[in-house]
Design an enzyme around this catalytic site. Structure first.
Site: not given
Ligand code: DGL
Length: 283
Positions: A70, A206
């Site tokens: 993430c 993301c």
């Molecule tokens: N998948 C996450 C990232 O890479 C975050 C998405 C979220 O929870 O806003 O930032």
């Protein structure tokens, strides 16, 4: 022992898939904090607290390493956790544990330079800029982590970030492809207008966006390379495990998927990306 993979939701599955391909014999436990997703609009302190809780849960399940799959958690929480929480927690547990992020491998892939490399500022005029677009959550965009870290290493790369606040929640909820395609196209158009021309390369900053990577590819100029975080992270983890044999990744090829949200199946969007059914247990 096992490798933990953590995300606010389903986005980290894109990284998990690459890790599993690279280390088929290792044991993996994936944790999606779907009770608290999305992280991208939360204040930094909340992101730190939630990320720490996710790591504790994975260590309690027997993980030796946790990969924060993430960008938001890696960019906002990782350094704080490594500096203020992990040393004491390791002593408490009495075994080696660590938390790794995905931003360092992505910046290494984007710059072609090792993380330790910082360029000398010579003040030479850069004749031709390589324009790199980063699509990310508002928290990641606000941290400016990609702009700052790439600028330290390469003055010939200009980084422009585009926050896509609605996109991770839409992917998390399994929105229809035409709605997702329209949202992606709007963000690509917005950043192109801001730069004054299309970007030369892009980072899907993301992990959720990899799930609709084909829509980004279709909206970006043909041939503009995408830097793939999942692959960069898997390669970096390989190098890390070679240097650190004290972290036991397991040998049983076990896969578990946990969620703090509703257990059971994920959306058809996620299953299509995954290539089959995927069932989560209650964390
Ligand atoms: N998948 C996450 C990232 O890479 C975050 C998405 C979220 O929870 O806003 O930032």
């Amino acid at each position: 022992m096992a490798i933990g993979v953590f995300d606010s939701g389903v986005g980290g599955l894109s990284v998990h898939r690459s890790l599993v391909r690279q280390f088929p014999a290792a044991d993996f436990i994936y944790l999606a904090d779907q009770a608290n997703t999305p992280y991208g609009g939360r204040p930094g302190e909340e992101i730190v607290t939630l990320t720490r809780a996710g790591c504790e849960r994975l260590f309690a399940e027997g993980c030796s390493l946790v990969v924060l799959a993430c960008n938001t958690a890696s960019g906002i929480a990782l350094r704080r956790l490594q500096q203020t929480w992990l040393p004491g927690y390791r002593r408490e547990l009495g075994r080696p544990v660590n938390v790794l992020g995905i931003i360092v491998p992505t910046i290494e892939a984007a710059t072609g330079l090792p993380w330790e490399h910082e360029a000398e500022r010579r003040g030479d005029k850069v004749e031709k800029l390589d324009v790199l677009a980063v699509f990310s959550t508002p928290a990641t965009t606000g941290s400016r982590v990609y702009e700052i870290e790439i600028d330290k290493r390469r003055q010939d790369v200009a980084v422009f970030s585009q926050a896509c606040p609605e996109l991770a929640p839409m992917i998390e909820q399994g929105a229809a492809r035409d709605e997702l395609a329209a949202a992606v196209a709007l963000h690509v158009k917005a950043i192109t207008t801001r730069i004054g021309r299309p970007p030369d390369r892009a980072i899907l900053g993301c992990t959720h966006y990899e799930i609709v990577g084909d829509l980004f590819r279709a909206a970006l100029p043909a041939g503009a390379p995408l830097i793939h975080q999942p692959q960069a992270t898997a390669e970096a983890l390989g190098r890390y495990l070679e240097r650190h044999p004290e972290y036991d990744a397991g040998t049983g090829g076990r896969r578990r998927f946990l969620t703090t949200g509703r257990p059971g199946a994920q959306s058809s969007l996620v299953e299509a990306f995954w290539g089959g059914p995927l069932s989560f247990e209650q964390a």
